[in-house]
Design a protein around this motif. Sequence first.
Motif, PDB file in Angstrom:
ATOM      1  N   ASP A  32      -9.803   8.473   0.427  1.00  0.00           N
ATOM      2  CA  ASP A  32      -8.423   7.783  -0.030  1.00  0.00           C
ATOM      3  C   ASP A  32      -7.256   8.081   0.964  1.00  0.00           C
ATOM      4  OD1 ASP A  32      -7.648  10.389  -0.853  1.00  0.00           O
ATOM      5  OD2 ASP A  32      -7.499   9.895  -2.954  1.00  0.00           O
ATOM      6  N   GLU A  33      -6.008   7.441   0.724  1.00  0.00           N
ATOM      7  CA  GLU A  33      -4.870   7.685   1.630  1.00  0.00           C
ATOM      8  C   GLU A  33      -4.387   9.303   1.661  1.00  0.00           C
ATOM      9  OE1 GLU A  33      -1.410   5.147   1.010  1.00  0.00           O
ATOM     10  OE2 GLU A  33      -0.154   6.666   2.111  1.00  0.00           O
ATOM     11  N   PRO A  34      -4.544  10.025   0.731  1.00  0.00           N
ATOM     12  CA  PRO A  34      -3.866  11.440   1.057  1.00  0.00           C
ATOM     13  C   PRO A  34      -4.856  12.188   1.949  1.00  0.00           C
ATOM     14  CG  PRO A  34      -3.629  10.734  -1.300  1.00  0.00           C
ATOM     15  CD  PRO A  34      -4.273   9.652  -0.626  1.00  0.00           C
ATOM     16  N   GLN A  86       5.197  13.208   8.376  1.00  0.00           N
ATOM     17  CA  GLN A  86       4.863  12.449   6.960  1.00  0.00           C
ATOM     18  C   GLN A  86       5.959  12.483   6.161  1.00  0.00           C
ATOM     19  OE1 GLN A  86       1.030  13.312   5.449  1.00  0.00           O
ATOM     20  NE2 GLN A  86       0.022  13.890   7.478  1.00  0.00           N
ATOM     21  N   VAL A 119       1.501   0.035  11.358  1.00  0.00           N
ATOM     22  CA  VAL A 119       1.112  -0.419  10.062  1.00  0.00           C
ATOM     23  C   VAL A 119      -0.613  -0.717  10.078  1.00  0.00           C
ATOM     24  CG1 VAL A 119       1.085  -2.158   7.906  1.00  0.00           C
ATOM     25  CG2 VAL A 119       3.155  -1.395   9.007  1.00  0.00           C
ATOM     26  N   ARG A 164      -3.721  -1.211   7.396  1.00  0.00           N
ATOM     27  CA  ARG A 164      -4.261  -1.287   6.294  1.00  0.00           C
ATOM     28  C   ARG A 164      -5.662  -1.602   6.358  1.00  0.00           C
ATOM     29  NH1 ARG A 164       0.045   0.073   2.436  1.00  0.00           N
ATOM     30  NH2 ARG A 164      -1.279  -0.777   1.039  1.00  0.00           N
ATOM     31  N   TYR A 165      -6.523  -0.992   5.644  1.00  0.00           N
ATOM     32  CA  TYR A 165      -7.920  -0.998   5.869  1.00  0.00           C
ATOM     33  C   TYR A 165      -8.699  -1.668   4.561  1.00  0.00           C
ATOM     34  CZ  TYR A 165      -7.169   3.495   3.725  1.00  0.00           C
ATOM     35  OH  TYR A 165      -6.474   4.586   2.934  1.00  0.00           O
ATOM     36  N   LEU A 211     -11.783  -1.449   1.886  1.00  0.00           N
ATOM     37  CA  LEU A 211     -12.512  -0.442   1.075  1.00  0.00           C
ATOM     38  C   LEU A 211     -13.841   0.084   1.925  1.00  0.00           C
ATOM     39  CD1 LEU A 211     -12.708   1.027  -1.542  1.00  0.00           C
ATOM     40  CD2 LEU A 211     -13.986  -0.903  -2.480  1.00  0.00           C
ATOM     41  N   ASP A 257       2.606   2.918   8.205  1.00  0.00           N
ATOM     42  CA  ASP A 257       2.089   3.071   6.794  1.00  0.00           C
ATOM     43  C   ASP A 257       0.665   2.789   6.757  1.00  0.00           C
ATOM     44  OD1 ASP A 257       1.953   2.384   4.192  1.00  0.00           O
ATOM     45  OD2 ASP A 257       2.274   0.164   4.356  1.00  0.00           O
ATOM     46  N   ILE A 258       0.072   3.652   6.052  1.00  0.00           N
ATOM     47  CA  ILE A 258      -1.687   3.159   6.016  1.00  0.00           C
ATOM     48  C   ILE A 258      -1.880   2.793   4.431  1.00  0.00           C
ATOM     49  CG2 ILE A 258      -2.195   4.742   7.915  1.00  0.00           C
ATOM     50  CD1 ILE A 258      -3.403   6.481   6.096  1.00  0.00           C
ATOM     51  N   GLY A 259      -3.179   2.432   4.120  1.00  0.00           N
ATOM     52  CA  GLY A 259      -3.399   2.160   2.797  1.00  0.00           C
ATOM     53  C   GLY A 259      -4.488   1.047   2.831  1.00  0.00           C
ATOM     54  N   GLY A 260      -4.871   0.420   1.661  1.00  0.00           N
ATOM     55  CA  GLY A 260      -5.972  -0.368   1.423  1.00  0.00           C
ATOM     56  C   GLY A 260      -5.281  -1.822   1.596  1.00  0.00           C
ATOM     57  N   ALA A 261      -6.074  -2.647   1.970  1.00  0.00           N
ATOM     58  CA  ALA A 261      -5.995  -4.079   1.757  1.00  0.00           C
ATOM     59  C   ALA A 261      -7.609  -4.726   1.933  1.00  0.00           C
ATOM     60  CB  ALA A 261      -5.333  -4.734   3.117  1.00  0.00           C
ATOM     61  N   GLU A 262      -7.531  -6.112   1.801  1.00  0.00           N
ATOM     62  CA  GLU A 262      -9.092  -6.741   1.735  1.00  0.00           C
ATOM     63  C   GLU A 262      -9.609  -6.829   3.096  1.00  0.00           C
ATOM     64  OE1 GLU A 262      -6.187  -8.430   1.515  1.00  0.00           O
ATOM     65  OE2 GLU A 262      -6.332 -10.264   2.189  1.00  0.00           O
ATOM     66  N   ARG A 263      -8.851  -6.585   4.077  1.00  0.00           N
ATOM     67  CA  ARG A 263      -9.397  -6.890   5.503  1.00  0.00           C
ATOM     68  C   ARG A 263      -8.520  -5.672   6.301  1.00  0.00           C
ATOM     69  NH1 ARG A 263      -6.591  -9.006   9.544  1.00  0.00           N
ATOM     70  NH2 ARG A 263      -5.413 -11.084   8.769  1.00  0.00           N
ATOM     71  N   SER A 273       8.323   2.084   8.545  1.00  0.00           N
ATOM     72  CA  SER A 273       7.767   0.730   8.098  1.00  0.00           C
ATOM     73  C   SER A 273       6.686   0.651   6.975  1.00  0.00           C
ATOM     74  CB  SER A 273       6.617   0.592   9.214  1.00  0.00           C
ATOM     75  OG  SER A 273       7.289   0.051  10.619  1.00  0.00           O
ATOM     76  N   ASP A 274       7.063   0.033   6.078  1.00  0.00           N
ATOM     77  CA  ASP A 274       5.881  -0.477   4.939  1.00  0.00           C
ATOM     78  C   ASP A 274       5.451  -1.965   4.885  1.00  0.00           C
ATOM     79  OD1 ASP A 274       5.689   1.996   3.704  1.00  0.00           O
ATOM     80  OD2 ASP A 274       7.560   1.784   2.679  1.00  0.00           O
ATOM     81  N   TYR A 275       4.253  -1.950   4.745  1.00  0.00           N
ATOM     82  CA  TYR A 275       3.530  -3.138   4.330  1.00  0.00           C
ATOM     83  C   TYR A 275       3.611  -3.339   2.639  1.00  0.00           C
ATOM     84  CZ  TYR A 275      -1.016  -5.806   3.168  1.00  0.00           C
ATOM     85  OH  TYR A 275      -1.914  -6.818   2.629  1.00  0.00           O
ATOM     86  N   ARG A 331       2.075  -5.578  -0.691  1.00  0.00           N
ATOM     87  CA  ARG A 331       0.852  -6.437  -1.017  1.00  0.00           C
ATOM     88  C   ARG A 331       1.215  -7.824  -1.248  1.00  0.00           C
ATOM     89  NH1 ARG A 331      -3.778  -3.485  -1.952  1.00  0.00           N
ATOM     90  NH2 ARG A 331      -4.861  -5.033  -3.006  1.00  0.00           N
ATOM     91  N   SER A 386       5.115  -7.354   6.163  1.00  0.00           N
ATOM     92  CA  SER A 386       5.267  -5.891   6.455  1.00  0.00           C
ATOM     93  C   SER A 386       6.568  -5.896   7.124  1.00  0.00           C
ATOM     94  CB  SER A 386       4.189  -5.413   7.403  1.00  0.00           C
ATOM     95  OG  SER A 386       4.506  -4.275   7.805  1.00  0.00           O
ATOM     96  N   ARG A 419      11.665  15.827   3.527  1.00  0.00           N
ATOM     97  CA  ARG A 419      10.933  16.176   2.072  1.00  0.00           C
ATOM     98  C   ARG A 419      10.460  17.655   1.948  1.00  0.00           C
ATOM     99  NH1 ARG A 419       5.865  11.692   1.932  1.00  0.00           N
ATOM    100  NH2 ARG A 419       7.212   9.957   1.978  1.00  0.00           N
ATOM    101  N   ARG A 453      -2.388   5.907  -4.992  1.00  0.00           N
ATOM    102  CA  ARG A 453      -3.113   6.541  -4.048  1.00  0.00           C
ATOM    103  C   ARG A 453      -3.329   5.376  -3.021  1.00  0.00           C
ATOM    104  NH1 ARG A 453      -2.325  11.486  -4.229  1.00  0.00           N
ATOM    105  NH2 ARG A 453      -3.621  12.768  -5.914  1.00  0.00           N
ATOM    106  N   HIS A 454      -3.065   4.299  -2.821  1.00  0.00           N
ATOM    107  CA  HIS A 454      -3.356   3.354  -2.081  1.00  0.00           C
ATOM    108  C   HIS A 454      -4.698   2.845  -1.769  1.00  0.00           C
ATOM    109  CE1 HIS A 454       0.807   3.020  -0.659  1.00  0.00           C
ATOM    110  NE2 HIS A 454       1.070   4.101  -0.357  1.00  0.00           N
ATOM    111  N   ALA A 455      -5.544   3.327  -2.505  1.00  0.00           N
ATOM    112  CA  ALA A 455      -6.961   3.126  -2.545  1.00  0.00           C
ATOM    113  C   ALA A 455      -7.112   1.637  -2.421  1.00  0.00           C
ATOM    114  CB  ALA A 455      -7.684   3.797  -3.491  1.00  0.00           C
ATOM    115  N   PRO A 456      -8.174   0.882  -1.869  1.00  0.00           N
ATOM    116  CA  PRO A 456      -8.155  -0.704  -2.011  1.00  0.00           C
ATOM    117  C   PRO A 456      -8.500  -0.975  -3.322  1.00  0.00           C
ATOM    118  CG  PRO A 456      -9.266   0.518  -0.137  1.00  0.00           C
ATOM    119  CD  PRO A 456      -8.929   1.544  -1.002  1.00  0.00           C
TER     120      PRO A 456
END
Lengths: 360, 360
Positions: free
Chosen positions: A9-11, A49, A113, A115-116, A118, A147-153, B67-69, B71, B157, B172, B352-355
């Motif tokens: 996951d992202e963390p 971070q 940015v 986004r990846y 699953l 920014d990192i995190g999930g997306a559909e692609r 930067s932030d994406y 959804r 984004s 932080r 968690r930004h998990a997909p």
Amino acid sequence: MPVTDAHSDEPARLANTIETVFAGQSKDYPERLLSNGSRAVLAEGADAQDDCAVFSFSGEQELVVGSDYVRGPKFRLYERGLLTEYDLGYYLVAANVSDVAAMGARPIGVLTVVRYPLDMTDAVFEQVMLGIRDACADHGAPNVGGDIGGAERLILSATAMGVCPPGRSVLRRGARPGDLVCLTAPTGIAGAATEYFRAGRVSEEIEARYRGSLLASWARPRARTAEGMALGKSGVVTSCQDTSDGLKATLEGIAVASGTGITVFEQELQVPAEVTAVCEFVGKSVLPVVMGDSVDFELVFTMAPERQDAVRAEFDSAGLGFHAIGVVTKEPGVLLEHLSGQRSPLPGKAWRHAPEQAQR
Amino acid sequence: MPVTDAHSDEPARLANTIETVFAGQSKDYPERLLSNGSRAVLAEGADAQDDCAVFSFSGEQELVVGSDYVRGPKFRLYERGLLTEYDLGYYLVAANVSDVAAMGARPIGVLTVVRYPLDMTDAVFEQVMLGIRDACADHGAPNVGGDIGGAERLILSATAMGVCPPGRSVLRRGARPGDLVCLTAPTGIAGAATEYFRAGRVSEEIEARYRGSLLASWARPRARTAEGMALGKSGVVTSCQDTSDGLKATLEGIAVASGTGITVFEQELQVPAEVTAVCEFVGKSVLPVVMGDSVDFELVFTMAPERQDAVRAEFDSAGLGFHAIGVVTKEPGVLLEHLSGQRSPLPGKAWRHAPEQAQR
């Protein structure tokens, strides 16, 4: 190190990949000292971070900043298995830094940015980030956050920043009638690569002689940062834009922004050998590839002819090259003057970012 | 003006929408003067339509940039028809400016990436850009540029920038044992909105009293820019992070970055009336919503108790509020101290930004 088939996951990706790949960047950041003594230094980068990256600025300077999304996994060459995720990460940085180069500024950092989906493993995710890191190193601008995190692609977007002395950023709108129109290097190789690899046939000659450079135009594009800084330093360049939308679109961009026209001389247009070979192979004309929607990240710039020595001196001292391809005209319109002396609209389709054009 | 059902290409959208919506912004840009006399001024914005935006910097200052994406069209509330494209544009800006606020900096500009599908009309595209423009106006940071063009769906984004005097950006990692842990306003409303609107049932009381504020948490989020600037100005805040990943994730972020723990006192946690009503209606506990993955854009910050008057003075003079919810501990771990005096791990799932978590 991530296990090849793990899907953290992202963390965990922050801790295992981002921290590892971008460790110590603030500590190692060179002081960006401008010619007027102003400074820009990275204080907190991706390894911190935090909510944002932090730069310390001192003195009079201009900050230039631009953002570009790249189609990445929608590139034809990626869909055909000719580009890797590392290549896409690399491309993302080069495409964004190119906008800073086109302003005549010195790059200071990039935000990315990523986004990846699953099903993207830690190993593939790391390849994207390594492509980003290496492109940043090659362009002298670290990846300072994003920014990192999930997306559909896989979705890739970035922002590049640069600095220059006050009044030295080079805009598009300053071209004046009589100015020379110059190009850092011939265009068309990226477009030729698209033409060749979608042809569905193989040329032995092209495979042997040009496959590497055709692929490199997509896998290892280089933004013209040294050229851009030389243009800014010269102080005599009246306009500049990169050719990321193709040469025709760039010339039209400068002409429209400046309220002028441009005439390009066919005899001055250099055609890369790769383009000639591919066009012969696929049965297309050369000029529409050179002028059309080939994404080459060269720089088009203008300057008064009597001031070109200032630019030549900067380029020569840095071992760089450029060549003149045309002239700025008072009359609107961007034209090609053929060897016969006749003039016609530029050939080639300018890149339009329309959704149906999926090859980029 | 665009016709409702027209689908213009990028040049036309630049000419008709971008130029119209963002006209004259460089001319109207207020001089951003920091307390030390340093300046940041927009020189070339989105209306210049150049490769990059240009800011003129003068004096010693820090640039913060993140930067932030978002959804966007994948938000549950958008999928249910409760948010418009205007709202998504608005959200994009607020989410990005929130990162600048969390650094204690003054926002100076936003770059936005808006990629749109083939079937998005000019009218809808304009709604996205108007949402961006209005959120920028509400947050005091103009949209200075970015990227538009095609994609298979709406992709959003952005990048936000801000400035503060040297050494005043709030990271932080500076929390120290004994520091108070404070919050600009109670959290949980955005999470309660998600819970309520996906319940598939309607509460008359909630519809009458809270529907507006529940929807507003997604349609009109406000980054805490005034609060962030007051925190930076006070000079006594040791850490800050926004709650865009939820309160629990924020507290863990500060604690881990600072090498400390945090204890939150249940008796100090304020629960918004919306959250209480929704949790009662859907049959869930309140605390997991308040602490969990509710995206509220509040600020968590820390400071030594003996220095809180400096922050209170800044907040009072600006008509702002905050409240203490806990204390930084030497021992690692983020705990909740119940009314009984017993301590337990924080309830709620940190974002968690998990997909698979598609609700955001």
